[in-house]
Design an enzyme around this catalytic site. Sequence first.
Site, PDB file in Angstrom:
ATOM      1  N   GLY A   7       0.893  -1.285   0.203  1.00  0.00           N
ATOM      2  CA  GLY A   7       0.000  -0.067   0.005  1.00  0.00           C
ATOM      3  C   GLY A   7       0.951   1.183   0.132  1.00  0.00           C
ATOM      4  O   GLY A   7       1.998   1.176   0.450  1.00  0.00           O
ATOM      5  N   GLY A  12      -1.313   2.315   6.159  1.00  0.00           N
ATOM      6  CA  GLY A  12      -1.596   1.812   7.282  1.00  0.00           C
ATOM      7  C   GLY A  12      -0.858   0.327   7.199  1.00  0.00           C
ATOM      8  O   GLY A  12      -1.110  -0.587   8.192  1.00  0.00           O
ATOM      9  N   THR A  15       1.087  -0.671  10.772  1.00  0.00           N
ATOM     10  CA  THR A  15       0.155  -1.018  11.718  1.00  0.00           C
ATOM     11  C   THR A  15      -0.592  -2.216  11.769  1.00  0.00           C
ATOM     12  O   THR A  15      -0.621  -3.125  12.476  1.00  0.00           O
ATOM     13  CB  THR A  15      -0.956   0.459  11.856  1.00  0.00           C
ATOM     14  OG1 THR A  15      -0.381   1.491  11.963  1.00  0.00           O
ATOM     15  CG2 THR A  15      -1.810  -0.166  12.864  1.00  0.00           C
ATOM     16  N   GLU A  31      11.273  -3.399   6.709  1.00  0.00           N
ATOM     17  CA  GLU A  31      12.267  -3.181   5.842  1.00  0.00           C
ATOM     18  C   GLU A  31      13.544  -2.339   6.661  1.00  0.00           C
ATOM     19  O   GLU A  31      13.125  -1.626   7.728  1.00  0.00           O
ATOM     20  CB  GLU A  31      11.755  -2.238   4.859  1.00  0.00           C
ATOM     21  CG  GLU A  31      12.813  -2.115   3.680  1.00  0.00           C
ATOM     22  CD  GLU A  31      12.439  -1.311   2.397  1.00  0.00           C
ATOM     23  OE1 GLU A  31      12.512  -1.909   1.288  1.00  0.00           O
ATOM     24  OE2 GLU A  31      11.728  -0.312   2.629  1.00  0.00           O
ATOM     25  N   TYR A  43      20.073  12.478  -2.193  1.00  0.00           N
ATOM     26  CA  TYR A  43      19.273  13.609  -1.917  1.00  0.00           C
ATOM     27  C   TYR A  43      19.987  14.751  -2.442  1.00  0.00           C
ATOM     28  O   TYR A  43      19.444  15.717  -2.589  1.00  0.00           O
ATOM     29  CB  TYR A  43      18.614  13.557  -0.670  1.00  0.00           C
ATOM     30  CG  TYR A  43      17.694  12.755  -0.320  1.00  0.00           C
ATOM     31  CD1 TYR A  43      16.397  13.167  -0.993  1.00  0.00           C
ATOM     32  CD2 TYR A  43      17.692  11.702   0.375  1.00  0.00           C
ATOM     33  CE1 TYR A  43      15.352  12.184  -0.861  1.00  0.00           C
ATOM     34  CE2 TYR A  43      16.493  10.856   0.690  1.00  0.00           C
ATOM     35  CZ  TYR A  43      15.374  10.991   0.069  1.00  0.00           C
ATOM     36  OH  TYR A  43      14.355  10.249   0.206  1.00  0.00           O
ATOM     37  N   ASP A  78       6.093  -5.972   5.861  1.00  0.00           N
ATOM     38  CA  ASP A  78       5.747  -4.717   5.576  1.00  0.00           C
ATOM     39  C   ASP A  78       6.287  -4.191   4.239  1.00  0.00           C
ATOM     40  O   ASP A  78       7.532  -4.044   4.376  1.00  0.00           O
ATOM     41  CB  ASP A  78       6.018  -3.746   6.762  1.00  0.00           C
ATOM     42  CG  ASP A  78       5.507  -2.466   6.583  1.00  0.00           C
ATOM     43  OD1 ASP A  78       5.158  -1.999   5.576  1.00  0.00           O
ATOM     44  OD2 ASP A  78       5.625  -1.598   7.762  1.00  0.00           O
ATOM     45  N   ARG A  79       5.556  -4.320   3.247  1.00  0.00           N
ATOM     46  CA  ARG A  79       6.339  -3.817   1.671  1.00  0.00           C
ATOM     47  C   ARG A  79       7.071  -5.010   1.196  1.00  0.00           C
ATOM     48  O   ARG A  79       7.865  -5.728   1.982  1.00  0.00           O
ATOM     49  CB  ARG A  79       6.886  -2.313   1.809  1.00  0.00           C
ATOM     50  CG  ARG A  79       7.306  -1.961   0.373  1.00  0.00           C
ATOM     51  CD  ARG A  79       7.669  -0.768   0.408  1.00  0.00           C
ATOM     52  NE  ARG A  79       6.503   0.295   0.512  1.00  0.00           N
ATOM     53  CZ  ARG A  79       6.707   1.591   1.187  1.00  0.00           C
ATOM     54  NH1 ARG A  79       7.884   2.079   1.278  1.00  0.00           N
ATOM     55  NH2 ARG A  79       5.927   2.312   1.092  1.00  0.00           N
ATOM     56  N   GLU A 145       8.245  13.602   6.038  1.00  0.00           N
ATOM     57  CA  GLU A 145       6.928  13.441   4.986  1.00  0.00           C
ATOM     58  C   GLU A 145       5.993  14.501   4.886  1.00  0.00           C
ATOM     59  O   GLU A 145       5.218  14.668   3.801  1.00  0.00           O
ATOM     60  CB  GLU A 145       6.342  12.225   5.498  1.00  0.00           C
ATOM     61  CG  GLU A 145       6.676  10.947   5.586  1.00  0.00           C
ATOM     62  CD  GLU A 145       6.055   9.720   6.102  1.00  0.00           C
ATOM     63  OE1 GLU A 145       6.282   8.495   5.911  1.00  0.00           O
ATOM     64  OE2 GLU A 145       5.061   9.952   6.752  1.00  0.00           O
TER      65      GLU A 145
END
Length: 205
Positions: A7, A12, A15, A31, A43, A78-79, A145
Amino acid sequence: MHIVIAGNIGSGKTTLTKLLARHYGWLPKFENVDYNPYIDDYYHNIPRWSFAMEVFFLKERFKDLIDIAHSQQTVIQDRSIFEGVHVFTANNYAMGNLDDRDYQCYMELFESMMTVVKVPDLMIYLRASIPHLVQNIQNRGREYEQQMQLEYLKNLNQLYDDFIYKNYPGKVLTVDVDDIDFLHRKSDFAKIVDRIDAQLFGLFK
């Protein structure tokens, strides 16, 4: 088994990963963001360092897949490497930060990696609107963010939908998260669990 939570930023994922890990007794996999030798250079000069940055992420995510493949436990991640490639690297390429030669090399490397690993048993896709994502990002207050552009989130959302519904070869469970609160409402979390049980175990409550 290998379960992935996918996502956009603010949907989320972390979580839900923690909640499901606790509910099922699964091993959570997050990760590793503690060390990246290219981050400062990236950057300061994104076009110059995008290829190195993306290959580093690809290498780390491939190592995670190898670890998961050898785990004796069910892992919830997660991812995944798939989002890294088809969403975030694809977006970097679309923005002109990777040229055709580097992107082609990167994709060939990814495709070679996929010959020795398999897709997860289930990908849970947390689908969210831009206002929902923005609200969550503002609520959690991560400084880096807060300056994120709406156009960036919109591009990622489109890439997520294209990836999930057109390019991903594995089993997907989509959860529309705009109108639910699986952290604070037990009934919302229970509905997600019921759907996962049905997908993985053929169970209906």
